[in-house]
Motif scaffolding. Structure first.
Motif, short mmCIF file in Angstrom:
data_model
loop_
_atom_site.label_atom_id
_atom_site.label_comp_id
_atom_site.label_asym_id
_atom_site.label_seq_id
_atom_site.Cartn_x
_atom_site.Cartn_y
_atom_site.Cartn_z
N ALA A 187 0.84 -1.21 0.00
CA ALA A 187 0.00 0.00 0.00
C ALA A 187 0.87 1.25 0.00
O ALA A 187 0.57 2.24 -0.68
N ALA A 188 1.98 1.21 0.76
CA ALA A 188 2.89 2.35 0.79
C ALA A 188 3.57 2.54 -0.57
O ALA A 188 3.74 3.67 -1.05
N ARG A 189 3.94 1.44 -1.20
CA ARG A 189 4.62 1.53 -2.50
C ARG A 189 3.69 2.09 -3.58
O ARG A 189 4.15 2.72 -4.53
N SER A 190 2.39 1.85 -3.42
CA SER A 190 1.44 2.35 -4.42
C SER A 190 0.94 3.74 -4.09
O SER A 190 0.02 4.24 -4.74
N GLY A 191 1.53 4.38 -3.05
CA GLY A 191 1.19 5.75 -2.73
C GLY A 191 -0.11 5.94 -1.98
O GLY A 191 -0.71 7.02 -2.04
N GLN A 192 -0.55 4.92 -1.24
CA GLN A 192 -1.82 5.02 -0.53
C GLN A 192 -1.66 5.45 0.93
O GLN A 192 -2.64 5.68 1.62
N ILE A 193 -0.41 5.56 1.42
CA ILE A 193 -0.17 5.86 2.83
C ILE A 193 0.93 6.92 2.94
O ILE A 193 1.92 6.89 2.21
N ASP A 194 0.74 7.85 3.89
CA ASP A 194 1.77 8.87 4.18
C ASP A 194 2.44 8.61 5.52
O ASP A 194 3.63 8.89 5.70
N VAL A 195 1.68 8.08 6.49
CA VAL A 195 2.21 7.85 7.85
C VAL A 195 1.71 6.50 8.34
O VAL A 195 0.56 6.12 8.09
N GLU A 228 13.13 1.84 3.25
CA GLU A 228 12.34 1.83 2.02
C GLU A 228 11.15 2.77 2.16
O GLU A 228 10.83 3.53 1.23
N LEU A 229 10.50 2.73 3.33
CA LEU A 229 9.36 3.62 3.54
C LEU A 229 9.79 5.09 3.50
O LEU A 229 9.08 5.94 2.95
N SER A 243 12.25 6.32 1.79
CA SER A 243 12.51 6.69 0.39
C SER A 243 11.21 6.93 -0.37
O SER A 243 11.18 7.64 -1.37
N LEU A 244 10.12 6.33 0.13
CA LEU A 244 8.81 6.52 -0.47
C LEU A 244 8.08 7.74 0.10
O LEU A 244 6.97 8.04 -0.31
N GLY A 245 8.74 8.39 1.07
CA GLY A 245 8.13 9.54 1.71
C GLY A 245 7.13 9.17 2.78
O GLY A 245 6.26 9.98 3.14
N VAL A 246 7.24 7.96 3.31
CA VAL A 246 6.31 7.48 4.34
C VAL A 246 7.03 7.45 5.68
O VAL A 246 8.12 6.85 5.80
N ALA A 247 6.45 8.08 6.68
CA ALA A 247 7.04 8.10 8.02
C ALA A 247 6.40 7.00 8.88
O ALA A 247 5.24 6.65 8.69
N VAL A 248 7.20 6.48 9.82
CA VAL A 248 6.70 5.48 10.76
C VAL A 248 6.83 6.05 12.17
O VAL A 248 7.89 6.56 12.54
N LYS A 249 5.76 5.95 12.94
CA LYS A 249 5.77 6.45 14.31
C LYS A 249 5.59 5.27 15.27
O LYS A 249 4.58 4.57 15.21
N PHE A 250 6.59 5.10 16.15
CA PHE A 250 6.55 4.04 17.15
C PHE A 250 6.10 4.65 18.47
O PHE A 250 6.81 5.47 19.06
N GLU A 251 4.94 4.24 18.95
CA GLU A 251 4.34 4.88 20.11
C GLU A 251 5.15 4.66 21.39
O GLU A 251 5.43 5.61 22.13
#
Length: 428
Positions: A85-93, A115-116, A118-126
């Motif tokens: 989903a991230a690779r297809s541009g469906q997710i930002d965060v 990889e995320l 580089s796709l412009g997707v951020a990951v937040k670990f609570e």
């Protein structure tokens, strides 16, 4: 020339509406125990409410894995769906509870995060309060990912020690073979599954192959516990499992590496234990022993020990005198007509015909066999009791080794007659 006076007009521009941030979440539990399934349900509910109630966020879904380990990403369908989903541009965060929920393997963790990124997707670990979109996010991830991997290693060692201690004490592990359920340290029979187990054993002794039994069960709509259909390979493991006579063989397999989920048969690397009469049997000892004898017989003689749709009495019983390989059955077509022939494996595998092995028409082979054995009608099972082996020579001579005769019978395929005693001595 009249000079025009410039006129100034004010243009009102509507402010562009900011694009909503597409936010998804990932949750995972490593076992299918009720307590952990309840936990993942709570996580899904929490993330769904959080994302949909936060201004500026657009719900992009919650991806989950139930009963899947975090030490590898290969079998985590939810995680892989998230990445796609991230690779297809469906997710930002992406929101997730902790590093250990995302991955316990440092390499997979960093590869996924990079990889995320580089796709412009951020990951937040609570739990760790890490946001990969910040400058110091990846440094913290590297350190904490190593801690998570070491924690996984420690937990794995403790779990393995506990299992091996139980084995040494003669206690069953919580595995549930088909036909049984595990409860409070004991195996209890599941009646409808036990009926299928008995049928598998009885049909095998009746000469029906596990593959055919599996096909019958599938056609009748009977399904195994975890998959959509039965397979012959799985039925063979049932036939060999001593658990069905009430015995438990402990530590038959093991995992050589802590983070490696490849299971290998225990061939002396670790102690093995057998617990007799540990639970109620489904199969009696006499039936089980008869099946083991039949299994050994079929391994020795190949598939022909149990003639089926694709086998007959010749299967694994015709041998090339040059290379020692078995003859294989093939279909030759000419126009609308077809016929069965037998040919050396070396030739059928596309390696030419270095043995100069002749092709044997099945109709002629059957006629010769009936003539030698004094039979009028062809019956695979009856032929198997009388025919031991057929050896094929390049000069188109065949030797038939019969179970009731000490000396093989030599047949000239070209002339279809028994050679003279003189020729028999030269052939020998």
């Amino acid at each position: 020339m009249v000079k025009t006076t410039p006129q100034l007009k004010k243009i009102t521009v509507k402010p562009t509406k900011p694009r909503l941030l597409r936010v998804g979440a990932y949750a995972r539990v490593s076992t299918e125990h009720d307590r952990q399934l309840s936990s993942i349900a709570a996580q899904v509910s929490h993330y769904s409410r959080l994302i949909q109630s936060t201004p500026g966020w657009e719900y992009a879904g919650v991806f989950i894995d139930e009963g899947i380990t975090g030490t590898t990403t290969k079998k985590r369908e939810g995680f892989n769906d998230l990445m796609n989903a991230a690779r297809s541009g469906q997710i930002d965060v992406i929101l997730t509870k902790s590093i250990s929920r995302f991955a316990r393997n440092t390499l997979d963790l960093l590869q996924g995060v990079r990889e995320l990124k580089s796709l412009g997707v951020a990951v937040k670990f609570e739990r760790e309060n890490i946001d990969t979109s910040t400058a110091d996010g990846e440094l913290l991830l590297t350190l904490l990912g190593s801690f998570a991997q070491e924690e996984s290693r420690s937990i794995s060692q403790n779990v393995k020690w506990g299992i091996r201690k139980k084995y040494a004490d003669g206690q069953l592990h919580s595995r549930q073979p088909y036909g049984y359920r595990y409860s409070e340290g004991e195996l209890h029979i599941i009646d409808h599954e036990a009926t299928v187990v008995k049928r598998i054993f009885n049909e095998f002794l009746a000469g029906i192959s596990p593959e055919k039994t599996a096909a019958r069960l599938n056609s009748e709509g009977i399904k195994p516990r975890y998959t959509n259909k039965f397979q012959g390979k799985r039925l063979r493991t049932i036939l060999e499992n001593e658990v069905y006579i009430g015995n438990a063989s402990l530590q038959k397999t093991y995992r050589p590496q802590i983070a490696n989920h490849c299971t290998k048969p225990n061939q002396g690397e670790l102690p093995r234990f057998i617990v007799e009469n540990s639970h109620e049997p489904i199969i009696d000892h006499q039936t089980f022993n008869a099946v083991q004898i039949e299994l050994a017989k079929r391994r020795k003689h190949g598939r022909a020990a149990s003639p089926g749709i694709s086998t007959n009495a010749f299967t694994s019983h015709i041998v090339c005198s040059v290379c020692g390989k078995k003859y294989h059955r093939r279909t030759k077509k000419r126009g609308n007509r077809s016929r069965k022939i037998w040919w050396c494996e070396t030739a059928t595998k596309g390696k030419g015909n270095p043995c100069r092995a002749p092709q044997l028409p099945e109709t002629i082979l059957k006629t010769i066999c009936l003539d030698l054995l004094g039979l009028t009608d062809w019956d695979d099972t009856q032929i198997l009791t009388k025919l031991d082996k057929i050896t094929v020579f390049p000069n188109r001579y065949l030797t038939f080794t019969l179970t009731n005769q000490n000396e093989p019978v030599i047949v000239d395929l070209a002339q279809w007659r028994k050679p003279s005693d003189c020729h028999r001595n030269n052939q020998a």
